[in-house]
Write a protein that holds these residues in place. Structure first.
Motif, PDB file in Angstrom:
ATOM      1  N   ILE A 124       0.835  -1.207   0.000  1.00 35.72           N
ATOM      2  CA  ILE A 124       0.000   0.000   0.000  1.00 35.72           C
ATOM      3  C   ILE A 124       0.865   1.251   0.000  1.00 35.72           C
ATOM      4  O   ILE A 124       0.648   2.163  -0.807  1.00 35.72           O
ATOM      5  CB  ILE A 124      -0.973  -0.008   1.190  1.00 35.72           C
ATOM      6  CG1 ILE A 124      -2.062  -1.057   0.974  1.00 35.72           C
ATOM      7  CG2 ILE A 124      -1.598   1.372   1.395  1.00 35.72           C
ATOM      8  CD1 ILE A 124      -2.952  -1.290   2.178  1.00 35.72           C
ATOM      9  N   ASP A 125       1.845   1.310   0.884  1.00 37.17           N
ATOM     10  CA  ASP A 125       2.713   2.497   0.958  1.00 37.17           C
ATOM     11  C   ASP A 125       3.423   2.755  -0.370  1.00 37.17           C
ATOM     12  O   ASP A 125       3.441   3.885  -0.861  1.00 37.17           O
ATOM     13  CB  ASP A 125       3.737   2.349   2.080  1.00 37.17           C
ATOM     14  CG  ASP A 125       3.129   2.485   3.456  1.00 37.17           C
ATOM     15  OD1 ASP A 125       1.986   3.002   3.579  1.00 37.17           O
ATOM     16  OD2 ASP A 125       3.792   2.067   4.425  1.00 37.17           O
TER      17      ASP A 125
ATOM     18  N   SER B 189       2.603   1.598  -3.373  1.00 42.69           N
ATOM     19  CA  SER B 189       1.644   1.848  -4.452  1.00 42.69           C
ATOM     20  C   SER B 189       1.119   3.270  -4.414  1.00 42.69           C
ATOM     21  O   SER B 189       0.973   3.925  -5.451  1.00 42.69           O
ATOM     22  CB  SER B 189       0.480   0.862  -4.363  1.00 42.69           C
ATOM     23  OG  SER B 189       0.951  -0.459  -4.536  1.00 42.69           O
ATOM     24  N   ARG B 190       0.825   3.771  -3.229  1.00 42.48           N
ATOM     25  CA  ARG B 190       0.323   5.142  -3.103  1.00 42.48           C
ATOM     26  C   ARG B 190       1.343   6.174  -3.562  1.00 42.48           C
ATOM     27  O   ARG B 190       0.974   7.291  -3.917  1.00 42.48           O
ATOM     28  CB  ARG B 190      -0.073   5.422  -1.659  1.00 42.48           C
ATOM     29  CG  ARG B 190      -1.370   4.737  -1.262  1.00 42.48           C
ATOM     30  CD  ARG B 190      -1.717   5.035   0.154  1.00 42.48           C
ATOM     31  NE  ARG B 190      -3.007   4.486   0.525  1.00 42.48           N
ATOM     32  CZ  ARG B 190      -3.453   4.416   1.765  1.00 42.48           C
ATOM     33  NH1 ARG B 190      -2.717   4.871   2.763  1.00 42.48           N
ATOM     34  NH2 ARG B 190      -4.640   3.891   2.015  1.00 42.48           N
TER      35      ARG B 190
ATOM     36  N   CYS C  41      -1.190   6.431  -9.266  1.00 42.48           N
ATOM     37  CA  CYS C  41      -2.099   5.844  -8.284  1.00 42.48           C
ATOM     38  C   CYS C  41      -2.898   6.956  -7.613  1.00 42.48           C
ATOM     39  O   CYS C  41      -2.343   7.873  -7.011  1.00 42.48           O
ATOM     40  CB  CYS C  41      -1.325   5.048  -7.236  1.00 42.48           C
ATOM     41  SG  CYS C  41      -2.392   4.267  -6.006  1.00 42.48           S
TER      42      CYS C  41
ATOM     43  N   GLY D  62      -5.566   6.200  -5.466  1.00 44.63           N
ATOM     44  CA  GLY D  62      -6.110   5.704  -4.205  1.00 44.63           C
ATOM     45  C   GLY D  62      -5.843   4.226  -4.056  1.00 44.63           C
ATOM     46  O   GLY D  62      -5.785   3.487  -5.047  1.00 44.63           O
ATOM     47  N   TYR D  63      -5.627   3.800  -2.821  1.00 43.98           N
ATOM     48  CA  TYR D  63      -5.344   2.389  -2.547  1.00 43.98           C
ATOM     49  C   TYR D  63      -5.764   2.127  -1.114  1.00 43.98           C
ATOM     50  O   TYR D  63      -5.078   2.511  -0.180  1.00 43.98           O
ATOM     51  CB  TYR D  63      -3.852   2.124  -2.717  1.00 43.98           C
ATOM     52  CG  TYR D  63      -3.496   0.694  -3.053  1.00 43.98           C
ATOM     53  CD1 TYR D  63      -2.940   0.378  -4.276  1.00 43.98           C
ATOM     54  CD2 TYR D  63      -3.694  -0.333  -2.138  1.00 43.98           C
ATOM     55  CE1 TYR D  63      -2.585  -0.922  -4.597  1.00 43.98           C
ATOM     56  CE2 TYR D  63      -3.349  -1.629  -2.443  1.00 43.98           C
ATOM     57  CZ  TYR D  63      -2.797  -1.922  -3.665  1.00 43.98           C
ATOM     58  OH  TYR D  63      -2.445  -3.214  -3.986  1.00 43.98           O
ATOM     59  N   GLN D  64      -6.942   1.530  -0.939  1.00 48.34           N
ATOM     60  CA  GLN D  64      -7.473   1.270   0.393  1.00 48.34           C
ATOM     61  C   GLN D  64      -7.688  -0.223   0.574  1.00 48.34           C
ATOM     62  O   GLN D  64      -7.980  -0.938  -0.380  1.00 48.34           O
ATOM     63  CB  GLN D  64      -8.823   1.985   0.613  1.00 48.34           C
ATOM     64  CG  GLN D  64      -8.713   3.470   0.801  1.00 48.34           C
ATOM     65  CD  GLN D  64      -8.598   4.237  -0.506  1.00 48.34           C
ATOM     66  OE1 GLN D  64      -8.944   3.753  -1.571  1.00 48.34           O
ATOM     67  NE2 GLN D  64      -8.093   5.450  -0.432  1.00 48.34           N
TER      68      GLN D  64
ATOM     69  N   GLU E 261      -8.559  -0.036  -5.466  1.00 46.73           N
ATOM     70  CA  GLU E 261      -7.437   0.712  -6.027  1.00 46.73           C
ATOM     71  C   GLU E 261      -7.945   1.600  -7.156  1.00 46.73           C
ATOM     72  O   GLU E 261      -8.841   1.194  -7.892  1.00 46.73           O
ATOM     73  CB  GLU E 261      -6.389  -0.246  -6.594  1.00 46.73           C
ATOM     74  CG  GLU E 261      -5.963  -1.336  -5.642  1.00 46.73           C
ATOM     75  CD  GLU E 261      -5.171  -2.429  -6.347  1.00 46.73           C
ATOM     76  OE1 GLU E 261      -4.418  -2.130  -7.308  1.00 46.73           O
ATOM     77  OE2 GLU E 261      -5.313  -3.600  -5.951  1.00 46.73           O
TER      78      GLU E 261
END
Length: 107
Positions: A42-43, A45-46, A51, A53-55, A67
């Motif tokens: 997540i870290d 990718s953001r 990107c 959003g990635y939750q 994503e």
């Protein structure tokens, strides 16, 4: 792992964006290992330029990812990244009992 975002992650999605919704099912014995690798994923990718959003969310023992990417090229760059290969493909996917992924374009 990001499970506290209260806002709907697609509220401000715009036409042309790519949305990936994934649901991962795993054995409880692998949960901590998957969560650690997912936090790294997540870290990293953001931080990708495309990107948006990635939750991640817990869903009754499964993990759901939402994503968002600026477009197809941004999604491909994510899939080609070292951190995706290392964290997702090598560390997480082998521990999953089921993996469902939907990729769509915002219209």
């Amino acid at each position: 792992m990001n499970t506290t975002d209260a806002a709907w992650p697609l509220a401000d999605a715009r036409p042309g964006e790519i949305v990936v919704i994934a649901r991962w099912t795993l054995d409880p014995e692998h949960r901590d290992t998957v969560r650690a690798a997912l936090a790294e994923l997540i870290d990293a990718s953001r931080a990708e330029p495309g990107c948006l959003g990635y939750q991640s969310y817990d869903d009754h023992g499964a993990i759901v990812l939402i994503e968002r990417y600026a477009g197809p090229d941004a999604l491909q760059a994510h899939r080609d990244s070292d951190h995706f290969r290392r964290a997702a493909q090598q560390r997480i996917v082998p521990l999953l009992t089921e993996r469902q992924v939907v990729v769509t374009t915002v219209g």
